[in-house]
Motif scaffolding. Structure first.
Motif, mmCIF file in Angstrom:
data_model
loop_
_atom_site.group_PDB
_atom_site.id
_atom_site.type_symbol
_atom_site.label_atom_id
_atom_site.label_comp_id
_atom_site.label_asym_id
_atom_site.label_seq_id
_atom_site.Cartn_x
_atom_site.Cartn_y
_atom_site.Cartn_z
ATOM 1 N N ILE A 197 6.054 60.282 22.704
ATOM 2 C CA ILE A 197 5.358 59.300 21.972
ATOM 3 C C ILE A 197 5.844 59.371 20.293
ATOM 4 O O ILE A 197 6.205 57.827 19.934
ATOM 5 C CB ILE A 197 3.987 59.806 21.599
ATOM 6 N N ALA A 198 6.070 60.211 19.752
ATOM 7 C CA ALA A 198 6.816 60.345 18.391
ATOM 8 C C ALA A 198 8.120 59.442 18.293
ATOM 9 O O ALA A 198 8.481 58.499 17.476
ATOM 10 C CB ALA A 198 6.808 61.722 17.887
ATOM 11 N N ARG A 199 9.059 59.755 19.424
ATOM 12 C CA ARG A 199 10.143 59.252 19.619
ATOM 13 C C ARG A 199 10.136 57.436 19.431
ATOM 14 O O ARG A 199 10.849 56.921 18.697
ATOM 15 C CB ARG A 199 10.858 59.790 20.626
ATOM 16 N N GLY A 213 9.508 52.332 13.641
ATOM 17 C CA GLY A 213 8.908 52.451 12.306
ATOM 18 C C GLY A 213 9.832 51.988 11.410
ATOM 19 O O GLY A 213 9.896 52.611 10.162
ATOM 20 N N HIS A 214 10.151 50.717 11.696
ATOM 21 C CA HIS A 214 10.975 50.062 10.660
ATOM 22 C C HIS A 214 10.632 48.613 10.775
ATOM 23 O O HIS A 214 10.953 48.071 11.773
ATOM 24 C CB HIS A 214 12.586 50.350 10.523
ATOM 25 N N PRO A 215 10.561 47.602 9.371
ATOM 26 C CA PRO A 215 10.129 46.280 9.809
ATOM 27 C C PRO A 215 11.360 45.235 10.462
ATOM 28 O O PRO A 215 11.099 44.718 11.034
ATOM 29 C CB PRO A 215 9.978 46.023 8.463
ATOM 30 N N ALA A 216 12.482 45.769 10.118
ATOM 31 C CA ALA A 216 13.601 45.112 10.651
ATOM 32 C C ALA A 216 13.622 45.357 12.370
ATOM 33 O O ALA A 216 13.972 44.498 12.928
ATOM 34 C CB ALA A 216 14.915 45.792 10.320
ATOM 35 N N ALA A 254 5.255 48.457 11.089
ATOM 36 C CA ALA A 254 6.316 49.434 11.046
ATOM 37 C C ALA A 254 5.704 50.764 10.088
ATOM 38 O O ALA A 254 6.068 51.898 10.536
ATOM 39 C CB ALA A 254 7.535 49.222 10.129
ATOM 40 N N ARG A 255 4.908 50.291 9.167
ATOM 41 C CA ARG A 255 4.533 51.630 8.272
ATOM 42 C C ARG A 255 3.386 52.482 9.345
ATOM 43 O O ARG A 255 3.319 53.850 9.130
ATOM 44 C CB ARG A 255 3.491 50.964 7.350
ATOM 45 N N LEU A 256 2.588 52.010 10.140
ATOM 46 C CA LEU A 256 1.633 52.619 11.031
ATOM 47 C C LEU A 256 2.592 53.297 12.318
ATOM 48 O O LEU A 256 2.165 54.502 12.284
ATOM 49 C CB LEU A 256 0.954 51.738 11.678
ATOM 50 N N ALA A 257 3.509 52.707 12.689
ATOM 51 C CA ALA A 257 4.193 53.137 13.778
ATOM 52 C C ALA A 257 5.063 54.379 13.068
ATOM 53 O O ALA A 257 5.167 55.555 13.935
ATOM 54 C CB ALA A 257 5.110 52.280 14.197
#
Lengths: 109, 109
Positions: free
Chosen positions: A16-18, A24-27, B17-20
DNA sequence: TTCCTTAATCGTAATTTTACGATAAATGTT
DNA sequence: AACATTTATCGTAAAATTACGATTAAGGAA
């Protein structure tokens, strides 16, 4: 140390974390949204869609590919990317289950 | 540079992204799962549940709190944590919508 | 007040991430 | 063959992340 102790956690927690980290980045969200929007292979247009250099976009694409969320196939001189359905559905289920597992009942603070 | 160019992306992309990203570490997934499982405020037991030092756990709790996914209330000498319902539902919706937006039809590669 | 418990913060170090320019590799075109 | 286009990789630098021990801060108990 900057290195997570993945061996201390369950396979599911790491998975899940992976997947979440890959998002986890807007790009990378922008890339995913673009692939979803066009709903087919996208060949060569991704760099133009992002406000980042070609090498940086390539790096983000690599991370999404490593996470399994997208896949790329060589098409002549360019590469076509699209959502990798299998991993996408796995991520959808894992994160979906996590969010579903919470019930606001009994919430005390 | 290690600093994402958040000003180049939409507010929604940054928010997702911030939440992820906040969910992008197995320790934080473990914390969330623990809070969900007990389904109420958890006071002081979180450090014992994780294979990490007290200071490291505190750091992860802080990140989840900064992201808004959990909230903590001081209860005597200890602190009680629980899921922050508002942000939790926001994350559920944002990520849920993202996953729902993909249809496997027209997938060509 | 003194002690104990609990959690946050500080200081530090190793590693990873983000980003870009430059270069390389691969394919298509002339 | 020579050139152009496209993408990956390399090299580098700045900043963030992860982790821990030590310290600090705050509340409760003796």
């Amino acid at each position: 140390m900057g290195l997570s102790k993945i061996e201390k956690f369950t396979a599911e927690q790491n998975e899940i974390a992976r997947l979440a980290k890959a998002l986890g980045h807007p790009a990378r969200i922008a890339i995913i949204q673009f692939l979803v929007k066009t709903n087919s292979c996208v060949c060569g247009d991704i760099v133009d869609e992002l406000p980042l250099s070609q090498s940086t976009v390539s790096q983000h694409l690599k991370e999404l590919k490593t996470a399994g969320l997208i896949k790329g196939t060589i098409e002549g001189p360019s590469v076509c990317y699209c959502i990798n359905e299998v991993t996408w559905l796995k991520a959808k289920n894992l994160l979906g289950d996590l969010f579903e597992s919470y019930s606001s009942k009994n919430n005390c603070c």
